[in-house]
Scaffold this motif. Structure first.
Motif, mmCIF file in Angstrom:
data_model
loop_
_atom_site.group_PDB
_atom_site.id
_atom_site.type_symbol
_atom_site.label_atom_id
_atom_site.label_comp_id
_atom_site.label_asym_id
_atom_site.label_seq_id
_atom_site.Cartn_x
_atom_site.Cartn_y
_atom_site.Cartn_z
ATOM 1 N N GLY A 1 -7.835 -6.198 1.120
ATOM 2 C CA GLY A 1 -7.610 -4.834 0.649
ATOM 3 C C GLY A 1 -8.294 -3.774 1.494
ATOM 4 O O GLY A 1 -7.696 -2.753 1.840
ATOM 5 N N GLY A 2 -9.560 -4.017 1.856
ATOM 6 C CA GLY A 2 -10.273 -3.036 2.659
ATOM 7 C C GLY A 2 -9.725 -2.931 4.062
ATOM 8 O O GLY A 2 -9.556 -1.823 4.605
ATOM 9 N N ARG A 3 -9.439 -4.071 4.679
ATOM 10 C CA ARG A 3 -8.958 -4.055 6.057
ATOM 11 C C ARG A 3 -7.532 -3.517 6.149
ATOM 12 O O ARG A 3 -7.187 -2.800 7.097
ATOM 13 C CB ARG A 3 -9.044 -5.467 6.646
ATOM 14 N N SER A 4 -6.678 -3.845 5.185
ATOM 15 C CA SER A 4 -5.317 -3.303 5.209
ATOM 16 C C SER A 4 -5.347 -1.783 5.040
ATOM 17 O O SER A 4 -4.541 -1.074 5.649
ATOM 18 C CB SER A 4 -4.461 -3.946 4.116
ATOM 19 N N SER A 5 -6.289 -1.277 4.247
ATOM 20 C CA SER A 5 -6.424 0.181 4.099
ATOM 21 C C SER A 5 -6.841 0.822 5.419
ATOM 22 O O SER A 5 -6.374 1.912 5.769
ATOM 23 C CB SER A 5 -7.446 0.494 3.008
ATOM 24 N N ALA A 6 -7.727 0.149 6.156
ATOM 25 C CA ALA A 6 -8.156 0.680 7.453
ATOM 26 C C ALA A 6 -7.004 0.671 8.457
ATOM 27 O O ALA A 6 -6.841 1.613 9.253
ATOM 28 C CB ALA A 6 -9.332 -0.138 7.983
ATOM 29 N N VAL B 1 -1.499 13.037 -0.334
ATOM 30 C CA VAL B 1 -1.917 13.579 -1.627
ATOM 31 C C VAL B 1 -2.370 12.485 -2.584
ATOM 32 O O VAL B 1 -3.105 12.743 -3.534
ATOM 33 C CB VAL B 1 -0.799 14.419 -2.281
ATOM 34 N N LEU B 2 -1.939 11.241 -2.340
ATOM 35 C CA LEU B 2 -2.362 10.139 -3.210
ATOM 36 C C LEU B 2 -2.114 8.821 -2.505
ATOM 37 O O LEU B 2 -1.348 8.740 -1.540
ATOM 38 C CB LEU B 2 -1.616 10.170 -4.555
ATOM 39 N N THR B 3 -2.762 7.789 -2.983
ATOM 40 C CA THR B 3 -2.500 6.428 -2.518
ATOM 41 C C THR B 3 -2.631 5.483 -3.698
ATOM 42 O O THR B 3 -3.402 5.744 -4.636
ATOM 43 C CB THR B 3 -3.465 6.025 -1.387
ATOM 44 N N LEU C 1 0.861 -1.181 0.000
ATOM 45 C CA LEU C 1 0.000 0.000 0.000
ATOM 46 C C LEU C 1 0.896 1.228 0.000
ATOM 47 O O LEU C 1 1.657 1.460 0.945
ATOM 48 C CB LEU C 1 -0.916 0.017 1.226
ATOM 49 N N LEU C 2 0.807 2.015 -1.066
ATOM 50 C CA LEU C 2 1.660 3.196 -1.208
ATOM 51 C C LEU C 2 0.869 4.452 -0.856
ATOM 52 O O LEU C 2 -0.273 4.617 -1.298
ATOM 53 C CB LEU C 2 2.201 3.276 -2.634
#
Length: 415
Positions: free
Chosen positions: A140-145, A364-366, A26-27
């Protein structure tokens, strides 16, 4: 957090990683170079120590039982600072990290910090942080959280309940009954049929040669189509990938994509999604292609909501550990197939408001780069934060040829 055994789907993901590496990357790009990266990392480490899911590692409990998530301290070795460089150099470094997978029995995540990066889209000089996380720990959703928690978003990440351990035979019998109902409902046209398989193409070639990561940045209102971001990007990928594969000698008439989709119902595992196949319809005009792709996604969601799928998941959640270990052991990564669910992966995750920061610098971005697999040599990530969307490409040279030529096509197709 008490000791919690891995849910079967998470254990399967963990054991499969030995044959097919599946760490997530995740960048996050932040505006402004880091004046005090050590201080910023101290704050990140404090937040990690306060988050139960980021203070664990895998502990094996024997061949007859599932592994467990065991409490452990957050270690300094989980934070790696890289030399200053450029945006392109940062992506190249991230591509090299793909070969250096995590050891979840030591620590299931690591944070890579690039304190000063020139050419960050939209801001010029900035800072880039890459969260590498084991897929067994989060989808994907949980790692983003979890990443958002590290970067200052308030609120705890909801806990995943302990998995059920009994009732495999009973649940399997119920799943078989529910599947017969699904077949009847499909034959009657009450639910969409299972997605068709598609011919394997050059993009399904086993990964060989250089691995490349690329990104294209857009505002949400710049993406094609009038439906969702996901549909808009799928429409553009259809045009770009079909043209690129055609030039490589393939026939992309039946081009399709594999799309990870969150499962309905309550989350009962760290991984709460399934991959579905959708057509990309490259022969259709753009407006009709948008409609056809959107209809396919809707059909996949309708089928996923059938009670048979919930019954199947319930049975899998009670599968004995030795049986699942044996099944994973039968997987042969060198085995090839003439047909596939999709010719590329398009994974789309909205990471929320642009309310994250690192050392005082605003996000600014991900971006994200879905893993390659033996039958998938080109994947796409679609990741938004605030009004900014990054469309990313992860590709092996064997599957894509000239990645920059493909990126030019995709850039044009995105508008």
């Amino acid at each position: 957090m008490t000791v919690r055994r891995l849910a079967p789907v998470d254990a399967q993901t963990l054991w499969m990683s030995a044959a097919v590496p599946n760490d997530q990357f995740l960048l996050y790009g932040f505006g402004g170079a880091m004046a005090d990266p050590a201080g910023a990392l101290d704050e990140i480490r404090r937040r990690a120590c306060e988050c139960a899911d980021l203070s664990v590692r895998v502990r094996d409990t024997g061949a007859w039982r599932y592994p467990v998530w065991d409490r452990c301290a957050v270690d300094a070795a989980q934070f790696v600072t890289h030399p200053d460089g450029t945006w392109a150099g940062c992506l190249a470094a991230a591509a090299r990290l793909v070969a250096n997978q995590l050891d979840p029995w030591t620590h299931p995540w690591r944070l890579h910090v690039f304190p000063t990066v020139d050419g960050v889209p939209g801001v010029g000089a900035g800072c880039v942080v890459l969260l590498q996380i084991s897929h067994a720990l989060a989808d994907g959703g949980r790692s983003s959280a979890l990443a958002a928690r590290l970067f200052g978003r308030p609120g705890a990440v909801p806990a995943v309940p302990a998995p059920a351990a009994r009732g495999f035979v009973r649940r399997s019998f119920a799943a078989a009954q529910a599947h017969r109902r699904l077949v009847r409902d499909s034959d009657a046209g009450l639910v969409p049929p299972q997605a068709d398989s598609r011919p394997a193409l050059r993009s399904n070639t086993q990964s060989a040669g250089a691995l490349s990561l690329r990104t294209l940045i857009r505002r949400r209102d710049q993406l094609p189509g009038t439906t969702t971001v996901t549909v808009g990007v799928l429409t553009a990928v259809s045009a770009a990938l079909a043209g690129h594969l055609r030039d490589l000698g393939d026939d992309p008439a039946l081009l399709g994509a594999e799309v990870p989709m969150a499962k309905p119902g309550v989350r009962r595992a760290n991984n709460h999604y399934g991959n579905v196949g959708v057509g990309l319809y490259p022969h259709l005009p753009s407006d009709r292609r948008v409609q056809a792709i959107a209809a396919d996604l809707l059909g996949r969601r309708r089928r996923a909501s059938h009670p048979a799928l919930a019954a199947e998941a319930s049975a899998f959640a009670a599968i004995p550990a030795p049986l699942l270990r044996w099944g994973v052991g039968q997987f042969d990564p060198d085995r090839r197939s003439d047909t596939v669910v999709g010719n590329t992966v398009v994974s789309s995750v909205h990471r929320g408001a642009a309310d994250l920061s690192f050392g005082g610098a605003p996000v600014v971005l991900t971006a994200g780069f879905p893993s390659l697999s033996p039958m998938m040599g080109v994947t796409h990530g679609v990741h938004g934060i605030g009004d900014t969307v990054a469309v990313s490409v992860h590709a092996a040279q064997s599957a894509i040829g000239d990645v920059d030529a493909y990126l030019d096509r995709l850039d044009h197709a995105l508008g």
